[in-house]
Design a protein around this motif. Sequence first.
Motif, PDB file in Angstrom:
ATOM      1  N   GLY A 195     -26.402  30.262   4.002  1.00 51.76           N
ATOM      2  CA  GLY A 195     -25.511  29.185   3.589  1.00 51.76           C
ATOM      3  C   GLY A 195     -25.021  28.371   4.763  1.00 51.76           C
ATOM      4  O   GLY A 195     -24.992  28.831   5.909  1.00 51.76           O
ATOM      5  N   THR A 196     -24.611  27.143   4.460  1.00 51.83           N
ATOM      6  CA  THR A 196     -24.135  26.224   5.495  1.00 51.83           C
ATOM      7  C   THR A 196     -22.621  26.129   5.445  1.00 51.83           C
ATOM      8  O   THR A 196     -22.040  26.009   4.359  1.00 51.83           O
ATOM      9  N   ASP A 197     -21.987  26.168   6.584  1.00 51.76           N
ATOM     10  CA  ASP A 197     -20.537  25.990   6.676  1.00 51.76           C
ATOM     11  C   ASP A 197     -20.261  24.734   7.489  1.00 51.76           C
ATOM     12  O   ASP A 197     -20.161  24.774   8.713  1.00 51.76           O
ATOM     13  N   GLY A 198     -20.175  23.601   6.786  1.00 58.57           N
ATOM     14  CA  GLY A 198     -19.934  22.331   7.452  1.00 58.57           C
ATOM     15  C   GLY A 198     -18.591  22.262   8.135  1.00 58.57           C
ATOM     16  O   GLY A 198     -18.430  21.546   9.132  1.00 58.57           O
ATOM     17  N   ILE A 199     -17.614  22.999   7.623  1.00 57.15           N
ATOM     18  CA  ILE A 199     -16.279  22.991   8.235  1.00 57.15           C
ATOM     19  C   ILE A 199     -16.343  23.615   9.623  1.00 57.15           C
ATOM     20  O   ILE A 199     -15.853  23.051  10.608  1.00 57.15           O
ATOM     21  N   ALA A 200     -16.963  24.791   9.713  1.00 53.46           N
ATOM     22  CA  ALA A 200     -17.092  25.459  11.010  1.00 53.46           C
ATOM     23  C   ALA A 200     -17.966  24.648  11.957  1.00 53.46           C
ATOM     24  O   ALA A 200     -17.671  24.537  13.151  1.00 53.46           O
ATOM     25  N   ASN A 201     -19.028  24.055  11.431  1.00 51.83           N
ATOM     26  CA  ASN A 201     -19.923  23.268  12.280  1.00 51.83           C
ATOM     27  C   ASN A 201     -19.235  22.014  12.818  1.00 51.83           C
ATOM     28  O   ASN A 201     -19.480  21.594  13.950  1.00 51.83           O
ATOM     29  N   PHE A 202     -18.357  21.432  11.994  1.00 55.49           N
ATOM     30  CA  PHE A 202     -17.641  20.250  12.475  1.00 55.49           C
ATOM     31  C   PHE A 202     -16.633  20.630  13.553  1.00 55.49           C
ATOM     32  O   PHE A 202     -16.459  19.899  14.531  1.00 55.49           O
ATOM     33  N   ARG A 203     -15.967  21.755  13.393  1.00 59.30           N
ATOM     34  CA  ARG A 203     -15.032  22.215  14.418  1.00 59.30           C
ATOM     35  C   ARG A 203     -15.758  22.455  15.736  1.00 59.30           C
ATOM     36  O   ARG A 203     -15.250  22.128  16.808  1.00 59.30           O
ATOM     37  N   ALA A 204     -16.952  23.027  15.643  1.00 62.83           N
ATOM     38  CA  ALA A 204     -17.741  23.262  16.853  1.00 62.83           C
ATOM     39  C   ALA A 204     -18.148  21.935  17.492  1.00 62.83           C
ATOM     40  O   ALA A 204     -18.153  21.802  18.723  1.00 62.83           O
ATOM     41  N   LEU A 205     -18.487  20.956  16.673  1.00 59.09           N
ATOM     42  CA  LEU A 205     -18.841  19.630  17.185  1.00 59.09           C
ATOM     43  C   LEU A 205     -17.662  18.999  17.916  1.00 59.09           C
ATOM     44  O   LEU A 205     -17.814  18.441  19.007  1.00 59.09           O
ATOM     45  N   ALA A 206     -16.477  19.086  17.313  1.00 60.83           N
ATOM     46  CA  ALA A 206     -15.286  18.513  17.934  1.00 60.83           C
ATOM     47  C   ALA A 206     -14.969  19.184  19.258  1.00 60.83           C
ATOM     48  O   ALA A 206     -14.588  18.526  20.232  1.00 60.83           O
ATOM     49  N   ALA A 207     -15.148  20.506  19.326  1.00 56.42           N
ATOM     50  CA  ALA A 207     -14.891  21.225  20.574  1.00 56.42           C
ATOM     51  C   ALA A 207     -15.916  20.848  21.639  1.00 56.42           C
ATOM     52  O   ALA A 207     -15.569  20.670  22.808  1.00 56.42           O
ATOM     53  N   ARG A 208     -17.154  20.696  21.221  1.00 59.64           N
ATOM     54  CA  ARG A 208     -18.212  20.381  22.176  1.00 59.64           C
ATOM     55  C   ARG A 208     -18.013  19.014  22.808  1.00 59.64           C
ATOM     56  O   ARG A 208     -18.239  18.829  24.014  1.00 59.64           O
ATOM     57  N   TYR A 209     -17.576  18.045  22.006  1.00 58.43           N
ATOM     58  CA  TYR A 209     -17.451  16.681  22.519  1.00 58.43           C
ATOM     59  C   TYR A 209     -16.002  16.264  22.757  1.00 58.43           C
ATOM     60  O   TYR A 209     -15.713  15.092  22.927  1.00 58.43           O
ATOM     61  N   ASP A 210     -15.107  17.258  22.744  1.00 57.17           N
ATOM     62  CA  ASP A 210     -13.743  17.068  23.201  1.00 57.17           C
ATOM     63  C   ASP A 210     -13.003  15.972  22.431  1.00 57.17           C
ATOM     64  O   ASP A 210     -12.499  15.015  23.017  1.00 57.17           O
ATOM     65  N   PHE A 211     -12.937  16.102  21.106  1.00 60.99           N
ATOM     66  CA  PHE A 211     -12.068  15.214  20.326  1.00 60.99           C
ATOM     67  C   PHE A 211     -11.352  16.043  19.273  1.00 60.99           C
ATOM     68  O   PHE A 211     -11.796  17.127  18.894  1.00 60.99           O
ATOM     69  N   GLU A 212     -10.215  15.548  18.850  1.00 65.34           N
ATOM     70  CA  GLU A 212      -9.429  16.221  17.821  1.00 65.34           C
ATOM     71  C   GLU A 212      -9.339  15.326  16.605  1.00 65.34           C
ATOM     72  O   GLU A 212      -9.217  14.100  16.725  1.00 65.34           O
ATOM     73  N   LEU A 213      -9.400  15.934  15.439  1.00 68.25           N
ATOM     74  CA  LEU A 213      -9.242  15.172  14.212  1.00 68.25           C
ATOM     75  C   LEU A 213      -7.765  15.141  13.836  1.00 68.25           C
ATOM     76  O   LEU A 213      -7.133  16.188  13.699  1.00 68.25           O
ATOM     77  N   PRO A 214      -7.179  13.957  13.694  1.00 68.10           N
ATOM     78  CA  PRO A 214      -5.762  13.888  13.346  1.00 68.10           C
ATOM     79  C   PRO A 214      -5.520  14.329  11.904  1.00 68.10           C
ATOM     80  O   PRO A 214      -6.453  14.392  11.093  1.00 68.10           O
ATOM     81  N   ARG A 215      -4.294  14.644  11.587  1.00 67.36           N
ATOM     82  CA  ARG A 215      -3.935  14.968  10.202  1.00 67.36           C
ATOM     83  C   ARG A 215      -4.208  13.740   9.340  1.00 67.36           C
ATOM     84  O   ARG A 215      -3.778  12.631   9.662  1.00 67.36           O
ATOM     85  N   THR A 216      -4.898  13.947   8.238  1.00 66.62           N
ATOM     86  CA  THR A 216      -5.279  12.823   7.391  1.00 66.62           C
ATOM     87  C   THR A 216      -5.431  13.297   5.952  1.00 66.62           C
ATOM     88  O   THR A 216      -5.389  14.506   5.673  1.00 66.62           O
ATOM     89  N   ALA A 217      -5.601  12.364   5.034  1.00 66.60           N
ATOM     90  CA  ALA A 217      -5.820  12.712   3.632  1.00 66.60           C
ATOM     91  C   ALA A 217      -7.061  13.598   3.517  1.00 66.60           C
ATOM     92  O   ALA A 217      -8.120  13.260   4.031  1.00 66.60           O
ATOM     93  N   THR A 218      -6.913  14.739   2.840  1.00 67.06           N
ATOM     94  CA  THR A 218      -7.987  15.727   2.744  1.00 67.06           C
ATOM     95  C   THR A 218      -8.126  16.204   1.309  1.00 67.06           C
ATOM     96  O   THR A 218      -7.144  16.598   0.677  1.00 67.06           O
ATOM     97  N   VAL A 219      -9.340  16.163   0.802  1.00 69.51           N
ATOM     98  CA  VAL A 219      -9.632  16.596  -0.563  1.00 69.51           C
ATOM     99  C   VAL A 219     -10.465  17.867  -0.515  1.00 69.51           C
ATOM    100  O   VAL A 219     -11.462  17.942   0.212  1.00 69.51           O
ATOM    101  N   VAL A 220     -10.049  18.880  -1.283  1.00 71.68           N
ATOM    102  CA  VAL A 220     -10.816  20.116  -1.418  1.00 71.68           C
ATOM    103  C   VAL A 220     -11.830  19.902  -2.532  1.00 71.68           C
ATOM    104  O   VAL A 220     -11.475  19.534  -3.646  1.00 71.68           O
ATOM    105  N   THR A 221     -13.112  20.121  -2.222  1.00 75.26           N
ATOM    106  CA  THR A 221     -14.164  19.875  -3.198  1.00 75.26           C
ATOM    107  C   THR A 221     -14.323  21.073  -4.134  1.00 75.26           C
ATOM    108  O   THR A 221     -13.747  22.139  -3.931  1.00 75.26           O
TER     109      THR A 221
END
Length: 306
Positions: A113-139
């Motif tokens: 299975g794919t975990d896009g949430i974990a993969n996105f966190r790894a992407l943000a850490a790798r390229y040194d950016f933070e995602l600000p608090r924003t509108a978030t929908v649980v699918t």
Amino acid sequence: MTQQRPGDQRPGPFWAAARAHALSAATLHGLPAFPLTRSKLPAIATAHREASATCTGQCGKAGHGVHDASADPDQVRALFAAAPWAAGYGIACGRPPHHLFGLDLDRKDGTGGTDGIANFRALAARYDFELPRTATVVTQSGGLHLWLTVQTDMRIPNTASLLAPGVDTRGTGGYLVGPGSLGPKGRYRFAPGSGPRHIASVPTRLLELLLTSQAPERASQTLSPLGSPQRRLDGLVRTVRATRTGRNNCLYWAARRAFAASDIDPEIATADLLAAALETGLPEAEAQRTIASAAKGAARSKETRT
């Protein structure tokens, strides 16, 4: 828009709730909405049977998918009247006033299975950016839709797993399933403490990564690494080229970013950004003034830091 008559078919069991959520999104928050089926597809049949049809609503009829989306409550009511089988609604991305950009972080269970949430966190850490608090929908599957906004009317691509496995983007011509919609596996809902009133700006580094990854040169075997000065400059240049309105503001932003980087040659940056601005139709004298102003601003910022 010509309202399609639903005939004698009565609204389905989920229609009223979907319509109410869509009207709330449109009326209270200016989000352009249109009806979806439970399978998350446009609920109104296509207005044109011809495969080559290029109409996006100019004909005045409904049945153009995401192009039907409207923030006008009367239009939304008309669309739902034409789709009594609707069980949800879509929100069009890339439209004013929010110029919505969506990150779809998919999560699939099971072996492999794919975990896009974990993969996105790894992407943000790798390229040194933070995602600000924003509108978030649980699918319905436990993934997340993150709502972001871009500052200008630039064309943001729709992608699937381009940035990382399970990380999709929804931009110009795309749409996000609205909270309150019912899908095949459950209902979409805002995450606890989240809502549509606060939609944060997309991090600059994330936007650069996305637009750079879309560049045609990506297929070349001689490309330098994604984080290299040339690739970062390429991303800024592509952003300028993609902008349709607010071109001057975008050019200034890109030039400030380029001139602030100590490893990007300012002469090369000036030439490349000027060429990109001229491709969008910006007058040369105006583009030159904007780039010069950005250079001064970047210099002042460096002096302040030292």
